[in-house]
Design an enzyme around this catalytic site. Structure first.
Site, PDB file in Angstrom:
ATOM      1  N   GLY A   1      17.930  25.009 -12.422  1.00  0.00           N
ATOM      2  CA  GLY A   1      17.358  25.121 -10.990  1.00  0.00           C
ATOM      3  C   GLY A   1      19.047  25.944 -10.840  1.00  0.00           C
ATOM      4  O   GLY A   1      18.396  27.225 -10.458  1.00  0.00           O
TER       5      GLY A   1
ATOM      6  N   CYS B   1      32.745  18.254   1.479  1.00  0.00           N
ATOM      7  CA  CYS B   1      34.124  17.488   0.820  1.00  0.00           C
ATOM      8  C   CYS B   1      34.357  18.715   0.734  1.00  0.00           C
ATOM      9  O   CYS B   1      34.997  19.572  -0.660  1.00  0.00           O
ATOM     10  CB  CYS B   1      34.722  16.195  -0.134  1.00  0.00           C
ATOM     11  SG  CYS B   1      36.223  15.849   0.378  1.00  0.00           S
TER      12      CYS B   1
ATOM     13  N   ALA C   1      13.478  20.597 -13.871  1.00  0.00           N
ATOM     14  CA  ALA C   1      13.223  19.321 -14.089  1.00  0.00           C
ATOM     15  C   ALA C   1      13.166  18.279 -13.740  1.00  0.00           C
ATOM     16  O   ALA C   1      12.363  16.949 -13.535  1.00  0.00           O
ATOM     17  CB  ALA C   1      12.676  19.385 -16.043  1.00  0.00           C
TER      18      ALA C   1
END
Ligand SMILES: *Cc1c(COP(=O)(O)O)cnc(C)c1O
Length: 396
Positions: free
Chosen positions: A72, A331, A206
């Protein structure tokens, strides 16, 4: 007996056995390079093209409009950078939202350093962008709108069909403008149809869909020009150079096929689990808020902020009892930054720090949820006992 319950399916999902079965031969005897002319190559090529069909089908695209990527993040990079680089002569303004995944947000921020201008639209208390705001943000030099289909932390579904209509109307008026949507979280959870949405590009991954990490795809509507970001090979119609990872691509194809076939059944079940979970929490825990709209959202995500509780402490406490969840906090330089998504809903720092995402997956059972509902109230009570603010509240 120690139990483990995985409620972090928005971060990643376990690989489906059928998916493993489909990809295995391509790790062993069917090892060809899909660009080779001989038998081994043809066997690999056929598998890649079959997978391309399966991926295209789940979003109602043509197979030639699918570009396989490493995931992605790469799909978002290729969409945004690729489009801006290929079309900068038309303008340098991008419209996006304040709650995009970092793979969209940080690409936009990087492009700002390279001379682009970016408008980050608000999402209000419900976590949804307003079409009116988009209309008002469009300028002479706007070339790209990138708004996610559904958010990965709170699950809210954006009005992508309306955005698509708006962009099509602008195009009909002669404007050079394109619409990209990050649908990574939405695929397999809700019906996605690129014709209905009317987008020019759509990102997929995926590993949020019961296939392995390291593979994804970008849908690129026929005729949309992109500047390739991976140069050095002519694969994927010269949009993404590099030898295709055949086993991964086959896995993604299989995962899409399974997700499409089981869409309604799986999501009905997830929604029931999620709703039962939320209802029981409402009955057993005080001082909490839901984050984001509860109607226009994906069926598998529940995001809650518990007052007087640090999300990170709750996460660790639950982890010790075998329950895996996540916070949207990141963080940064040694301190915990509250989730920008929860902040974008207008919540204060305390509520943003107390946010926890429970994301359900197809392997979760009713017993899993029961177990979580048993340990969660106790964990919250214990943490609140340690909180000086909470003790004060009780005393007053
Ligand atoms: C997970 C995710 C990504 C990133 O996909 P990867 O395959 O992990 O790189 C992008 N956008 C959204 C909304 C996601 O949930």
């Amino acid at each position: 007996m120690f139990r483990r319950v995985y409620l972090d399916n928005s971060a990643t999902t376990p690989v489906d056995q059928e998916v493993v079965g489909a990809m295995l031969p391509f790790l062993t005897e069917k090892f060809g390079n899909a660009s080779s002319i001989h038998f081994f190559g043809q066997e690999a090529r056929a598998a890649v093209e079959r997978a391309r069909h399966q991926v295209a089908e789940i979003i109602n695209a043509r197979p030639t409009e699918i570009v396989f990527t490493s995931g992605g993040t790469e799909a978002n990079n290729l969409a945004i950078r690729g489009l801006v680089e290929a079309n900068e002569k038309y303008g340098k303004h991008i419209i996006t939202s304040q709650i995009e995944h970092s793979a969209v947000k940080e690409v936009c921020q990087d492009l700002e350093k390279r001379g682009c201008e970016v408008t980050y639209l608000p999402v209000y208390e419900d976590g949804i962008v307003r079409i009116e705001d988009i209309k008002n943000a469009i300028r002479e030099d706007t070339i790209l709108i990138s708004i996610m289909t559904a958010n990965n932390e709170i699950g809210t579904i954006q009005p992508v069909e309306e955005i698509g209509k708006l962009v099509r109307a602008e195009k009909a008026g002669g404007k050079k403008i394109w619409f990209h949507t990050d649908a990574v979280q939405a695929i397999g959870k809700t019906e996605i149809d690129v014709e209905e949405i009317g987008c020019d590009m759509l990102s997929m991954s995926a590993h949020k869909l019961y296939a392995p990490k390291g593979v994804g795809a970008l849908y690129v509507r026929r005729g949309v020009r992109l500047h390739a970001q991976n140069i050095g090979g002519r694969q994927e119609r010269e949009r993404r150079g590099g030898t295709e990872s055949v086993p991964h691509i086959v896995a993604m194809g299989k995962a899409c096929e399974l997700a499409k076939n089981n869409l309604n059944e799986t999501n009905e079940r997830l929604k029931n689990l999620r709703d039962k979970f939320e209802q029981t929490i409402g009955e057993n825990i005080s001082d909490f808020e839901f984050n984001g709209d509860r109607e226009k959202r994906l069926p598998h995500i529940s995001n809650l902020s518990f007052r007087f509780v640090e999300g990170e402490s709750l996460l660790i406490n639950l982890d010790l009892q075998g329950v895996a969840v996540s916070t949207g906090s990141a963080c940064s330089s040694g301190s915990l930054e509250p989730s920008p998504v929860i902040r974008a809903l207008g919540k204060n720092d305390e509520m943003a720090r107390g946010a926890i995402r429970f994301s359900f997956g197809k392997d979760n059972t009713a017993e899993d949820v029961e177990y979580v509902l048993e340990v969660l109230p106790k964990a919250i009570e214990n943490l609140r006992k340690l909180s000086p603010i909470y003790s004060n509240k009780v005393l007053c």
